[in-house]
Scaffold this active site. Structure first.
Site, PDB file in Angstrom:
ATOM      1  N   ASP A  43     -21.295  63.544  19.214  1.00  0.00           N
ATOM      2  CA  ASP A  43     -19.868  63.886  18.523  1.00  0.00           C
ATOM      3  C   ASP A  43     -19.748  65.463  18.009  1.00  0.00           C
ATOM      4  O   ASP A  43     -20.635  65.845  17.562  1.00  0.00           O
ATOM      5  CB  ASP A  43     -19.497  62.868  17.240  1.00  0.00           C
ATOM      6  CG  ASP A  43     -17.966  62.897  17.159  1.00  0.00           C
ATOM      7  OD1 ASP A  43     -17.561  61.589  17.566  1.00  0.00           O
ATOM      8  OD2 ASP A  43     -17.539  63.786  16.559  1.00  0.00           O
ATOM      9  N   GLY A  87     -12.229  62.519  21.853  1.00  0.00           N
ATOM     10  CA  GLY A  87     -10.672  63.026  21.918  1.00  0.00           C
ATOM     11  C   GLY A  87      -9.748  62.539  21.174  1.00  0.00           C
ATOM     12  O   GLY A  87      -9.998  61.634  20.369  1.00  0.00           O
ATOM     13  N   GLN A  90      -4.184  57.516  20.284  1.00  0.00           N
ATOM     14  CA  GLN A  90      -2.771  57.073  20.042  1.00  0.00           C
ATOM     15  C   GLN A  90      -2.566  57.017  18.571  1.00  0.00           C
ATOM     16  O   GLN A  90      -3.226  56.201  17.950  1.00  0.00           O
ATOM     17  CB  GLN A  90      -2.238  55.982  20.872  1.00  0.00           C
ATOM     18  CG  GLN A  90      -2.117  56.225  22.365  1.00  0.00           C
ATOM     19  CD  GLN A  90      -2.144  54.379  22.829  1.00  0.00           C
ATOM     20  OE1 GLN A  90      -2.722  53.926  23.099  1.00  0.00           O
ATOM     21  NE2 GLN A  90      -0.799  54.285  23.189  1.00  0.00           N
ATOM     22  N   ASP A 131      -6.963  57.268  33.340  1.00  0.00           N
ATOM     23  CA  ASP A 131      -7.008  57.426  34.938  1.00  0.00           C
ATOM     24  C   ASP A 131      -6.879  59.034  35.199  1.00  0.00           C
ATOM     25  O   ASP A 131      -7.444  59.118  36.130  1.00  0.00           O
ATOM     26  CB  ASP A 131      -5.709  56.495  35.574  1.00  0.00           C
ATOM     27  CG  ASP A 131      -5.886  55.050  35.120  1.00  0.00           C
ATOM     28  OD1 ASP A 131      -6.633  54.385  35.534  1.00  0.00           O
ATOM     29  OD2 ASP A 131      -4.855  54.880  34.305  1.00  0.00           O
ATOM     30  N   ASP A 156      -6.923  45.732  30.109  1.00  0.00           N
ATOM     31  CA  ASP A 156      -5.506  45.007  30.317  1.00  0.00           C
ATOM     32  C   ASP A 156      -5.799  43.603  30.989  1.00  0.00           C
ATOM     33  O   ASP A 156      -5.190  42.595  30.692  1.00  0.00           O
ATOM     34  CB  ASP A 156      -4.684  45.826  31.102  1.00  0.00           C
ATOM     35  CG  ASP A 156      -4.926  47.410  30.787  1.00  0.00           C
ATOM     36  OD1 ASP A 156      -3.932  47.804  30.037  1.00  0.00           O
ATOM     37  OD2 ASP A 156      -5.836  48.088  30.845  1.00  0.00           O
ATOM     38  N   ARG A 159      -6.897  41.040  28.269  1.00  0.00           N
ATOM     39  CA  ARG A 159      -6.037  40.704  27.783  1.00  0.00           C
ATOM     40  C   ARG A 159      -4.924  39.637  28.306  1.00  0.00           C
ATOM     41  O   ARG A 159      -4.544  38.710  27.909  1.00  0.00           O
ATOM     42  CB  ARG A 159      -5.046  42.115  27.295  1.00  0.00           C
ATOM     43  CG  ARG A 159      -5.770  42.733  26.291  1.00  0.00           C
ATOM     44  CD  ARG A 159      -5.098  44.038  25.856  1.00  0.00           C
ATOM     45  NE  ARG A 159      -5.520  44.824  24.811  1.00  0.00           N
ATOM     46  CZ  ARG A 159      -5.598  46.285  24.782  1.00  0.00           C
ATOM     47  NH1 ARG A 159      -5.082  46.947  25.468  1.00  0.00           N
ATOM     48  NH2 ARG A 159      -6.166  46.594  23.636  1.00  0.00           N
ATOM     49  N   ARG A 161      -5.698  37.767  31.020  1.00  0.00           N
ATOM     50  CA  ARG A 161      -6.546  36.338  31.040  1.00  0.00           C
ATOM     51  C   ARG A 161      -6.616  35.824  29.799  1.00  0.00           C
ATOM     52  O   ARG A 161      -6.607  34.603  30.006  1.00  0.00           O
ATOM     53  CB  ARG A 161      -8.053  36.735  31.847  1.00  0.00           C
ATOM     54  CG  ARG A 161      -7.722  37.295  33.067  1.00  0.00           C
ATOM     55  CD  ARG A 161      -9.191  37.716  33.602  1.00  0.00           C
ATOM     56  NE  ARG A 161     -10.201  37.120  33.691  1.00  0.00           N
ATOM     57  CZ  ARG A 161     -11.469  37.175  33.499  1.00  0.00           C
ATOM     58  NH1 ARG A 161     -11.808  38.566  33.341  1.00  0.00           N
ATOM     59  NH2 ARG A 161     -12.446  36.504  33.494  1.00  0.00           N
TER      60      ARG A 161
HETATM   61  P1  NAD Z   1     -11.313  58.547  17.198  1.00  0.00           P
HETATM   62  O1  NAD Z   1     -10.265  59.326  16.821  1.00  0.00           O
HETATM   63  O2  NAD Z   1     -11.575  57.347  16.286  1.00  0.00           O
HETATM   64  O3  NAD Z   1     -12.434  59.184  17.553  1.00  0.00           O
HETATM   65  C1  NAD Z   1     -12.422  60.136  18.587  1.00  0.00           C
HETATM   66  C2  NAD Z   1     -13.830  61.073  18.469  1.00  0.00           C
HETATM   67  O4  NAD Z   1     -13.959  61.995  19.207  1.00  0.00           O
HETATM   68  C3  NAD Z   1     -14.003  61.373  16.971  1.00  0.00           C
HETATM   69  O5  NAD Z   1     -15.096  61.108  16.217  1.00  0.00           O
HETATM   70  C4  NAD Z   1     -14.173  62.804  17.261  1.00  0.00           C
HETATM   71  O6  NAD Z   1     -14.794  63.604  16.289  1.00  0.00           O
HETATM   72  C5  NAD Z   1     -14.518  62.984  18.712  1.00  0.00           C
HETATM   73  N1  NAD Z   1     -14.410  64.257  19.258  1.00  0.00           N
HETATM   74  C6  NAD Z   1     -13.384  65.111  19.369  1.00  0.00           C
HETATM   75  N2  NAD Z   1     -13.424  66.056  19.996  1.00  0.00           N
HETATM   76  C7  NAD Z   1     -14.521  65.988  20.532  1.00  0.00           C
HETATM   77  C8  NAD Z   1     -15.555  66.896  21.498  1.00  0.00           C
HETATM   78  N3  NAD Z   1     -14.878  67.962  21.976  1.00  0.00           N
HETATM   79  N4  NAD Z   1     -16.664  66.504  21.747  1.00  0.00           N
HETATM   80  C9  NAD Z   1     -17.374  65.344  21.155  1.00  0.00           C
HETATM   81  N5  NAD Z   1     -16.652  64.531  20.247  1.00  0.00           N
HETATM   82  C10 NAD Z   1     -15.205  64.934  20.088  1.00  0.00           C
HETATM   83  O7  NAD Z   1     -10.341  57.524  18.390  1.00  0.00           O
HETATM   84  P2  NAD Z   1     -10.790  56.339  19.295  1.00  0.00           P
HETATM   85  O8  NAD Z   1      -9.907  55.219  18.425  1.00  0.00           O
HETATM   86  O9  NAD Z   1     -12.324  56.211  19.441  1.00  0.00           O
HETATM   87  O10 NAD Z   1     -10.301  56.453  20.759  1.00  0.00           O
HETATM   88  C11 NAD Z   1     -11.144  57.599  21.486  1.00  0.00           C
HETATM   89  C12 NAD Z   1     -10.219  57.380  22.889  1.00  0.00           C
HETATM   90  O11 NAD Z   1     -10.273  56.244  23.613  1.00  0.00           O
HETATM   91  C13 NAD Z   1      -8.468  57.865  22.760  1.00  0.00           C
HETATM   92  O12 NAD Z   1      -8.323  58.642  23.726  1.00  0.00           O
HETATM   93  C14 NAD Z   1      -8.053  56.263  22.852  1.00  0.00           C
HETATM   94  O13 NAD Z   1      -6.823  56.413  23.334  1.00  0.00           O
HETATM   95  C15 NAD Z   1      -9.070  55.752  23.855  1.00  0.00           C
HETATM   96  N6  NAD Z   1      -9.020  54.459  24.263  1.00  0.00           N
HETATM   97  C16 NAD Z   1      -9.249  53.855  25.411  1.00  0.00           C
HETATM   98  C17 NAD Z   1      -8.885  52.563  25.828  1.00  0.00           C
HETATM   99  C18 NAD Z   1      -9.115  52.267  27.322  1.00  0.00           C
HETATM  100  O14 NAD Z   1      -9.144  51.004  27.283  1.00  0.00           O
HETATM  101  N7  NAD Z   1      -9.606  53.039  27.923  1.00  0.00           N
HETATM  102  C19 NAD Z   1      -8.927  51.583  24.638  1.00  0.00           C
HETATM  103  C20 NAD Z   1      -8.853  52.101  23.358  1.00  0.00           C
HETATM  104  C21 NAD Z   1      -8.952  53.615  23.080  1.00  0.00           C
END
Ligand code: NAD
Length: 311
Positions: A43, A87, A90, A131, A156, A159, A161
């Site tokens: 991280d 990253g 939301q 995506d 999705d 959820r 199902r």
């Molecule tokens: P979060 O803010 O809790 O965690 C993000 C982490 O990324 C933080 O620890 C931050 O320090 C780290 N980070 C930021 N920039 C970085 C970098 N350049 N290098 C390394 N680490 C870095 O967010 P979260 O709730 O864990 O969500 C993370 C992502 O997952 C979001 O984009 C969210 O929308 C996505 N998400 C996707 C799904 C899915 O079904 N695909 C489901 C839930 C969340």
């Protein structure tokens, strides 16, 4: 210190980049289920990764020997799978697409750092918009699309199902139903093929609409209530890791590169894929009805416009 691995564990390494709500819960799930013999956390906030690592290591006397550490990109060198959950996430009221600009630039650096040291692994992407970021990661990495996978509509579909199962009083594991397309607002329910052991679901239109609305809006509901989603996405990522490391050939609705699929090409979307040690081995054709096909194509067009905007 030499860790003793459980006999069930074949030597394998999973690296998680991004130890926020999703990355941490995924790491914990992988540790509990002993999916890989090694788990490394990366991280930008190294203290956070270190804290999570220590907390999990203190649980090892109760779970058995997975080697868990907080590291850096050099740990990706020997990784079988690199899960990216880093990253922006939301905030209440934000769509997944709203995250695109910020996360696309974060991803440029992350993919560069990973591909500098690894050319054989599998990239498993969860960061949103998943995506589009899977597509840009595939392009940037130069890796075969089979080894760049997005978590897609696996969550999705789970959820969906769950809600169908709840309505029917049936274990969601026995419900066969797909959400395809974007992991987001344009996703598509494939009602025409949904079934329980081959039998018709027999849900009226109003119930179908209610189940789909609750599926599509689940993340908004959870984010409003508790700030982030974590448990079900962690289990979905764990499921994909199991299919890869176990060479399962399981059918999972992950995001993959589509070519001439129900009229859609050159975009990543969630569709049923056969997943094994090589990643996405095969994409299963779905005989969509006309309404579903139109909705699927419109989901693809929405994402293509966003990708064109980036380029
Ligand atoms: P979060 O803010 O809790 O965690 C993000 C982490 O990324 C933080 O620890 C931050 O320090 C780290 N980070 C930021 N920039 C970085 C970098 N350049 N290098 C390394 N680490 C870095 O967010 P979260 O709730 O864990 O969500 C993370 C992502 O997952 C979001 O984009 C969210 O929308 C996505 N998400 C996707 C799904 C899915 O079904 N695909 C489901 C839930 C969340």
């Amino acid at each position: 210190m030499k860790m003793v691995n459980s006999a069930a564990l074949k030597p394998s390494r999973v690296v998680i980049v991004g130890m926020g709500a999703v990355g941490t819960t995924t790491g914990y799930t992988l540790m509990l289920r002993q999916r890989s013999s090694e788990l490394a956390f990366v991280d930008v906030n190294h203290d956070k990764a270190t804290g999570e690592m220590l907390d999990m290591n203190h649980g090892l006397p109760f779970t058995g020997g997975v080697k868990v550490w907080a590291g850096d990109y050099s740990d990706c060198k020997d990784a079988d799978i690199i899960i990216i959950t880093a990253g922006a996430s939301q905030k209440p009221g934000e769509t997944r697409i709203d995250l695109l600009k910020k996360n696309a630039s974060i991803f440029k650096e992350i993919i560069e750092r990973i591909t500098e040291v690894n050319s054989h692994g599998i990239l498993l992407i969860a960061t949103n918009p998943v995506d589009i970021l899977s597509y840009t990661s595939w392009k940037q990495s130069g890796w075969p699309a089979s080894r760049v996978i997005g978590s897609g509509t696996l969550l999705d579909s789970a959820r969906f199902r769950y809600l169908i199962g709840k309505n029917k009083g049936i274990d969601p594991r026995s419900i066969h139903a797909h959400i395809i397309g974007e992991h987001g607002d344009s996703e598509v329910p494939v009602w025409s093929l949904a079934n329980i052991a081959g039998t018709n679901l027999e849900l009226d239109e109003e119930t179908q609409q209610d189940i789909f609305d609750r599926t599509k809006n689940a993340a908004y509901e959870i984010i409003n209530a508790k700030g982030a989603t974590s448990y079900a996405i962690a289990l979905a990522l764990d499921r994909i890791v199991a299919a890869i490391l176990g060479n399962e050939g399981s059918v999972l609705n992950v995001s993959t590169l589509l070519e001439d699929y129900n009229g859609v090409s050159d975009v990543y979307l969630g569709v049923p894929c056969v997943v094994d040690r090589n990643g996405v081995r095969e994409i299963l054709p779905l005989p969509l009805n006309e309404t579903e096909k139109v909705a699927f194509q419109s989901s693809a067009n929405k994402l293509k416009e966003q990708i064109a905007g980036l380029e």
